[in-house]
Design an enzyme around this catalytic site. Structure first.
Site, mmCIF file in Angstrom:
data_model
loop_
_atom_site.group_PDB
_atom_site.id
_atom_site.type_symbol
_atom_site.label_atom_id
_atom_site.label_comp_id
_atom_site.label_asym_id
_atom_site.label_seq_id
_atom_site.Cartn_x
_atom_site.Cartn_y
_atom_site.Cartn_z
ATOM 1 N N LYS A 189 0.886 -1.151 0.070
ATOM 2 C CA LYS A 189 -0.102 0.125 0.053
ATOM 3 C C LYS A 189 0.942 1.361 0.101
ATOM 4 O O LYS A 189 0.493 2.219 -0.626
ATOM 5 C CB LYS A 189 -0.760 -0.052 1.173
ATOM 6 C CG LYS A 189 -2.181 -0.905 1.238
ATOM 7 C CD LYS A 189 -3.118 -0.739 2.524
ATOM 8 C CE LYS A 189 -4.219 -1.014 2.158
ATOM 9 N NZ LYS A 189 -4.408 -2.491 2.345
ATOM 10 N N ARG B 46 -6.200 -8.694 -10.607
ATOM 11 C CA ARG B 46 -6.696 -9.599 -10.871
ATOM 12 C C ARG B 46 -8.062 -9.545 -11.422
ATOM 13 O O ARG B 46 -8.723 -8.505 -11.373
ATOM 14 C CB ARG B 46 -6.760 -10.792 -9.808
ATOM 15 C CG ARG B 46 -7.661 -10.310 -8.463
ATOM 16 C CD ARG B 46 -8.009 -11.148 -7.458
ATOM 17 N NE ARG B 46 -9.124 -10.469 -6.671
ATOM 18 C CZ ARG B 46 -9.093 -9.612 -5.623
ATOM 19 N NH1 ARG B 46 -7.669 -9.282 -5.322
ATOM 20 N NH2 ARG B 46 -9.831 -9.203 -4.929
#
Ligand code: MV4
Length: 662
Positions: free
Chosen positions: A118, A294
C-alpha cells in the site's frame, strides 16, 4: 502475438468453471488442476484434461507453484489463468510462469508486486496525480515519525498494514491518546499475518462507499475502463452484495473516477484486467485505496451492463492482441446486482459450515445468471472458501434487477448445509438498500443478532414437515420390510398408525401427531389445533400438497431418518424429530417404556417376558430408512411385557418392550 492452443486454469470452484466456459467457447483446450478433495468437482468434469496436484490442503495443492507448473508442463499448456485468490496476485508465480515459457494471464510481476504494498502503491499514485486519502506512507516507521504524521493528518485516522488487505492489521484511531496502542497492535498483527510490520496512516473517511473501477489494458498501450461497481455492502471486509452501476454515480463523477483509474493502470504499464478501488464520501470526493491486479469475484455485474466477456478480453490481450475497443465503445446499459451465496450459518456468527450437498437447484429466468461450482452430491469441504454460488440479476433499471435477484434467490435451493440465503434476501429487502443508500456501515447498522437468529417455523410448515417425514418413513419401511402382509400394505388407508413428531426450536417445542384418515389425507394435531394435509404429488425432493384446502409446493430433502429440510416460499426450514434419536426416545419414554424411535420394520426381538436385562442390553433391531437401529435397554430390570412382534411394522413412539426397574 502468440495464439494459445491450451489454457491451464490454476483454480477451482465457480471461477474455474467460469473461465473454462469462455475458453472452451473460443476453441481453447482447457486443463484443470485439482486436489484429492476435488476429484468429483464440476471444474474437473468440465475440463478437457485434468491433473491431480495433491492433497486437500491448499499449501499442498492450489498454492503449490511447483505442482501447478509441473501440471502445465505435463499437459503442454500455453498459458495459465490464475482466477482469483490462490496464486492470482503472487508476483513470484507470474515470474515463474514466464521463466517456464508459459503466459501468465494477468499483468506483469512488477505491477503485481507494486500494488501488493500500500505504501509503495500510494507513493506511485500520488506521483501520477491519482487522488489518494491524505496520509503518511513514508519509509520512516519510527513512533516519532508516525506521531508527527498523525498530528498533521488529524483524527479520526486509520492505521493500515502496508502489506495488508481485507481489513487485517487495520485500526480506526479516534484520538491522539489511542495512537500508541493502535500502532503497536496493528504492527504486531501485520507482522504476524503478512511477515511485514510496515504501516501507513490515512485520514479516516466516515461511512464511505466502496466504489471500484474495472480497467483493461492491452500491450499496445490502450487503457480503458468499463465503469464502476459499488461493493459497499460488506461484512467484516467480506463483500456480500456488488452492483453496477453505483446507485449515486453521475456521468461527471464516472468520467473523473474513470480517468483516475485509467491513469493508475497506465502509470504502472498495466496489462489485462484490473480493479482500482476507491472510497467515495458523501460529498462525492473519491480517494484511491488500492488496486487489485486480478479478475475479481464480482466481474459478472460489469459483464452484464457492458455486454463484454471479461475472460475473453483477458485471453485476447494476454495473446498480445489489441483490445479492439476504445473508451467510446464502452456503453453501460441497465443495472446488475450480485450476491454471494455462502455455506455458512448467520445465526452462529456466520461460521462456515461443511457437509454434503443433498440437493442443488439454481434458479433460471430472464435476466438471471448463476455462477457456481457445485452440484448435488458433492461435499463442501473445510479446506476451501465456502462460497457456493454467485447469484446475479440484470434489468433495465435497479428496481427490476433487485426484484429479479430476490426472486432468483428464492428459487435457488440448496439442501445439505445452512446458507446465508435468507440473510441475502433480507438485505435486498431493506429500505436503505432498496433506495440505493447502503454504505459500508449498512450491515452493522441494519442487522442485530435478533435479525440473524434462526426463525422458528409456523405450525403449518411444521405440519408439512411431519407429514413428509411420515410418508417417507412409511415408504421406506414398506420397501425394506421382510414380511409385509396385505393388511400392512394398506396401512395408509387403514388409519391405524399414529406418529408423533417433536421439533425443537431455540427452547420451544412443536409437538405433532400425524394420522392418516380414511380418504388418504393426513390429519395433523398439535396443541389442540388440527390441520388436514393432502399430498397431491410427491417425489424425492418435491411435493405438491394442500393444507386445509390451500395449495402449497415444497422442495425438501430427507438426508437421514429424523431430519428434514424444507423450502417453502423461498425460506429454508430445518426440522429434527427428537423422538427419532435414541436419547430423546428414552426421555420421552421414561426409561422402562421402550418405544420405537421412528416408524420402521421390527427385524428381530431378542427378549421375552421375565428376562433380566441391564443398561445396554440389545432388546430388538429396527430397520428404518434402510438402516438398522439397535434398540437398547436404558435401565437395569426385568422384562415385563413384549408388545411388538418381529417382522412387523411399528409406528414411531409405539411401545415395544416394557421393563420393570430392578
Ligand atoms: C478506510 C476506511 C475509511 N477511511 N480507509 C476496509 C478494508 C480495506 N479495503 C479498506 N477499508 C477501509 N478503509 C480510510 N482512510 C474505511 C474502510 C472500511 C471499508 C471499506 C470498504 C468497504 C467496507 C469497509 C468497511 C469498514 C471500513
Amino acid at each position: 502475438m502468440r495464439k494459445f492452443k491450451s489454457i491451464l486454469i490454476a483454480n477451482r470452484g465457480e471461477i474455474a468453471v467460469r473461465i473454462m466456459s469462455t475458453a472452451q467457447s473460443l476453441g481453447y483446450k482447457t486443463i484443470a488442476v485439482y486436489s484429492e478433495a476435488d476429484a468429483e468437482a464440476p471444474h474437473v468434469e468440465m475440463a478437457d484434461d485434468a491433473v491431480l496436484i495433491g492433497p486437500a490442503p491448499v499449501g499442498e495443492s492450489y498454492l503449490d507453484m511447483a505442482k501447478i507448473l509441473d501440471a502445465a508442463k505435463t499437459t503442454d499448456a500455453d498459458a495459465i489463468h490464475p482466477g482469483y485468490g490462490f496464486l492470482a496476485e503472487n508476483a513470484d508465480f507470474a515470474k515463474a510462469c514466464e521463466k517456464a515459457g508459459l503466459v501468465f494471464i494477468g499483468p506483469n510481476a512488477d505491477a503485481i508486486h507494486l500494488m501488493g504494498n500500500k505504501a509503495e502503491a500510494k507513493r506511485r499514485m500520488i506521483a501520477s496525480s491519482v487522488p489518494c486519502v491524505p496520509g503518511y506512507e513514508g519509509e520512516d516507521q519510527s513512533d516519532s515519525a508516525m506521531k508527527k504524521a498523525a498530528d498533521g493528518i488529524g483524527f479520526p485516522l486509520m492505521v493500515k498494514a502496508a502489506a495488508g488487505g481485507g481489513g487485517r492489521g487495520m485500526r480506526l484511531v479516534e484520538k491522539a491518546s489511542d495512537l500508541d496502542g493502535a500502532l503497536e497492535s496493528a504492527r504486531s498483527e501485520a507482522l504476524n499475518a503478512f511477515g511485514s510490520g510496515e504501516l501507513i496512516l490515512e485520514k479516516a473517511i466516515i461511512e464511505p462507499r466502496h466504489v471500484e473501477l474495472q480497467v483493461f489494458a492491452d500491450s499496445q498501450g490502450n487503457v480503458i475502463h468499463l465503469g464502476e461497481r459499488d461493493c459497499s455492502v460488506q461484512r467484516r471486509h467480506q463483500k456480500v452484495v456488488e452492483e453496477a452501476p453505483c446507485p449515486v454515480m453521475t456521468e461527471d463523477l464516472r468520467a473523473k473516477m474513470g480517468a483516475a483509474a485509467v491513469e493508475a493502470a497506465r502509470s504502472i504499464d498495466y496489462l489485462g484486467a484490473g480493479t482500482v478501488e476507491f472510497l467515495l464520501d458523501k460529498d462525492g470526493e473519491f480517494y484511491f485505496l488500492e488496486m487489485n491486479t486480478r479478475l475479481q469475484v464480482e466481474h459478472p455485474v460489469t459483464e452484464l451492463i457492458t455486454g463484454l466477456d471479461l475472460v475473453a478480453l483477458q485471453i485476447k490481450v494476454a495473446e498480445g492482441r489489441p483490445l479492439g475497443l476504445g473508451q467510446e465503445d464502452v456503453n453501460l446499459t441497465g443495472h446488475a446486482i450480485e450476491v454471494r451465496l455462502y455455506a455458512e450459518d448467520p445465526s452462529q456468527d456466520f461460521l462456515p459450515v461443511t457437509g454434503k450437498i443433498e440437493y442443488w437447484s439454481p434458479a433460471d429466468g430472464p435476466g438471471v445468471r448463476i455462477d457456481s461450482g457445485v452440484r448435488t452430491g458433492i461435499e463442501i469441504s473445510p479446506f476451501y472458501d465456502p462460497m457456493v454460488a454467485k447469484v446475479i440479476a440484470y434489468g433495465d433499471d435497479r428496481e427490476t434487477a433487485r426484484h429479479r435477484l430476490v426472486q432468483a434467490l428464492k428459487e435457488t435451493v440448496l439442501f445439505g448445509t445452512r446458507t446465508n440465503k435468507s440473510f441475502l434476501v433480507d438485505i435486498l429487502g431493506r429500505e436503505a438498500f432498496a433506495e440505493g443508500q447502503a454504505t459500508t456501515a449498512f450491515i452493522e447498522r441494519e442487522f442485530s443478532d435478533a435479525d440473524l437468529a434462526q426463525e422458528a417455523p409456523d405450525k403449518q410448515t411444521a405440519a408439512l414437515a411431519a407429514v413428509l417425514q411420515y410418508r417417507r418413513e412409511c415408504e421406506q419401511s414398506l420397501e425394506s420390510s421382510l414380511n409385509v402382509s396385505d393388511e400392512l400394505l394398506n396401512w395408509s388407508s387403514g388409519g391405524r398408525l399414529t406418529t408423533r413428531f417433536l421439533y425443537e426450536f431455540a427452547g420451544e417445542e412443536i409437538d405433532l401427531v400425524v394420522s392418516p384418515d380414511r380418504s388418504g389425507q393426513y390429519v395433523v394435531k398439535s396443541s389442540g389445533e388440527e390441520q388436514v394435509i393432502d399430498i397431491l404429488s410427491y417425489s424425492r425432493n418435491s411435493a405438491r400438497l394442500t393444507v386445509n384446502g390451500r395449495r402449497i409446493s415444497v422442495l425438501y430433502s430427507i438426508p437421514t431418518a429424523g431430519i428434514i429440510d424444507l423450502e417453502i416460499a423461498g425460506r429454508n426450514h430445518h426440522f429434527r424429530n427428537s423422538l427419532a434419536f435414541a436419547a430423546s426416545a428414552e426421555e420421552a419414554a421414561g426409561g422402562g417404556r421402550v418405544v420405537a424411535p421412528m416408524h420402521g420394520s421390527l427385524l428381530e426381538v431378542f427378549v421375552k417376558p421375565g428376562d433380566e436385562v441391564e443398561v445396554g442390553s440389545r432388546l430388538a433391531v429396527l430397520e428404518a430408512m434402510k438402516m438398522q437401529h439397535d434398540i437398547l435397554a436404558e435401565i437395569d430390570g426385568t422384562v415385563n411385557e413384549v408388545a411388538a412382534k418381529a417382522g412387523t411394522q411399528v409406528a414411531a413412539d409405539e411401545l415395544l418392550v416394557e421393563i420393570e426397574a430392578a
